[in-house]
Design a protein around this motif. Structure first.
Motif, short mmCIF file in Angstrom:
data_model
loop_
_atom_site.label_atom_id
_atom_site.label_comp_id
_atom_site.label_asym_id
_atom_site.label_seq_id
_atom_site.Cartn_x
_atom_site.Cartn_y
_atom_site.Cartn_z
N GLY A 175 0.82 -1.32 0.00
CA GLY A 175 -0.14 -0.13 0.08
C GLY A 175 0.71 1.29 -0.02
O GLY A 175 0.14 2.17 0.12
N ARG A 176 2.23 1.12 0.00
CA ARG A 176 2.84 2.41 -0.17
C ARG A 176 3.52 2.66 -1.34
O ARG A 176 3.92 1.62 -2.41
CB ARG A 176 4.31 2.09 0.68
N VAL A 177 3.62 3.87 -1.99
CA VAL A 177 4.09 3.95 -3.28
C VAL A 177 5.73 4.24 -2.94
O VAL A 177 6.28 4.85 -2.13
CB VAL A 177 3.72 5.50 -3.86
N LEU A 178 6.51 3.30 -3.90
CA LEU A 178 7.95 3.12 -3.47
C LEU A 178 8.54 3.64 -4.78
O LEU A 178 8.24 3.12 -5.99
CB LEU A 178 8.16 1.60 -3.53
N SER A 179 9.38 4.42 -4.60
CA SER A 179 10.11 5.07 -5.92
C SER A 179 11.20 4.05 -6.62
O SER A 179 11.57 3.11 -5.68
CB SER A 179 10.80 6.34 -5.73
N ARG A 180 11.65 4.22 -7.67
CA ARG A 180 12.91 3.32 -7.92
C ARG A 180 13.94 3.28 -7.13
O ARG A 180 14.51 2.33 -6.71
CB ARG A 180 13.07 3.66 -9.57
N ASP A 181 14.36 4.35 -6.59
CA ASP A 181 15.29 4.61 -5.88
C ASP A 181 15.16 3.64 -4.57
O ASP A 181 16.28 3.14 -3.94
CB ASP A 181 15.76 6.04 -5.42
N VAL A 223 2.65 4.01 -10.36
CA VAL A 223 2.34 5.28 -10.01
C VAL A 223 3.07 6.34 -10.90
O VAL A 223 4.24 6.59 -10.78
CB VAL A 223 2.43 5.30 -8.75
N ARG A 224 2.08 6.92 -11.65
CA ARG A 224 2.80 7.95 -12.73
C ARG A 224 3.50 8.82 -11.87
O ARG A 224 3.21 9.46 -10.57
CB ARG A 224 1.68 8.75 -13.39
N SER A 225 4.98 9.04 -12.14
CA SER A 225 5.88 10.19 -11.50
C SER A 225 6.26 9.78 -10.26
O SER A 225 6.75 10.42 -9.51
CB SER A 225 5.46 11.66 -11.76
N MET A 229 3.34 0.64 -6.50
CA MET A 229 2.72 0.25 -5.22
C MET A 229 2.16 -1.25 -5.30
O MET A 229 1.48 -1.66 -6.49
CB MET A 229 1.78 1.00 -5.18
N PHE A 230 2.56 -1.99 -4.28
CA PHE A 230 1.90 -3.36 -4.18
C PHE A 230 0.68 -3.34 -3.40
O PHE A 230 0.47 -2.75 -2.44
CB PHE A 230 2.86 -4.19 -3.40
N THR A 231 -0.39 -3.65 -4.23
CA THR A 231 -1.83 -3.24 -3.84
C THR A 231 -2.72 -4.49 -3.08
O THR A 231 -3.60 -4.18 -1.98
CB THR A 231 -2.73 -3.00 -4.87
#
Length: 242
Positions: A175-181, A223-225, A229-231
């Motif tokens: 449920g968290r947006v994780l960036s590539r970094d 997630v655009r830009s 996210m794992f849902t």
């Protein structure tokens, strides 16, 4: 009996083989070298190998072909040596199942650091293995102790080390947006390089294995830009459960 990790260095340049062999042995690793795919297979038949450092450009079968064949029959971690700046080669290498890559020319110390990081992940990250949980989501079971992914019918789906670490990063941060970094740091234990898109490649590979329709993913959403996210919801279970 020597229990230090056994590294197989596959490179057709004898100076590079000798340099790496001396350096890695000097840092407590056992090392076997091979000049091509034939010698690599001979070494794998004769010894237990913990990690392969595999050059992309080899006489006969190239590194990509060897990595693809190796991944079809083994989960031995692979670090691919690629030409400097050849992002396409790195991406294709990851597509073939390599766990990491390093561009030539490189520092032996940097390679040693990558080897140690990949070996740690292969043994299971401490935070992932804590509690020995089996995590269940959308009919799948991920065993963090055994580093295995099972379908609902109990069939194990093979994952490369990098794919397992990426999936473990997702299921432990739902449920968290994780960036590539962030994903590079969580799954691969190192900071992202500029324009590093290797995570995109690993996500694509992972989607092909766990999504019903990889082109319309519902488990790992983009997630655009933002990142990914794992849902799905999941629940931990005790050791041995599925």
């Amino acid at each position: 009996m020597d229990q230090s990790p056994h590294i197989l260095v596959v490179d057709d340049d004898h100076e590079i083989r000798d340099l790496l062999a001396r350096f890695l042995k000097g840092h407590g690793l056992r090392v076997t070298t091979a000049a091509d795919g034939r010698e690599m297979r001979r070494a794998l038949d004769g010894w237990k190998v913990d990690l392969i450092v595999l050059d992309l450009m080899l006489p006969g079968e190239d590194g990509l072909t060897l990595c693809r064949k190796l991944r079809a029959e083994s989960t031995i971690p692979v670090i691919m040596l690629t030409a400097m700046g050849e992002e396409v080669d790195r991406i294709v290498g990851l597509e073939m199942g390599a766990d990491d890559y390093i561009a030539k020319p490189f520092s032996p110390r940097e390679l040693l650091s990558r080897i140690k990081a990949v070996l740690r992940r292969a043994k299971g990250a401490p935070e992932a293995a804590a509690g020995g949980a089996v995590l269940r989501f959308a009919g799948w079971s991920l065993d963090l102790d055994k580093r295995e992914l099972h379908r609902g019918d109990g069939v194990m789906v093979p994952l490369s080390g990098g794919e397992f670490d990426l999936l473990a990063a997702f299921v432990t941060h739902p449920g968290r947006v994780l960036s590539r970094d962030q994903l590079l740091d969580l799954a691969r234990g190192r900071e992202a390089q500029p324009f590093d898109r290797s995570i995109d490649v690993q996500v694509s590979r992972l989607r092909r294995k766990i999504e019903e329709d990889p082109k319309e993913p519902v488990l790992i959403k983009t997630v655009r830009s933002g990142g990914y996210m794992f849902t799905p919801t999941f629940e931990p279970r005790g050791k041995g459960g599925r």
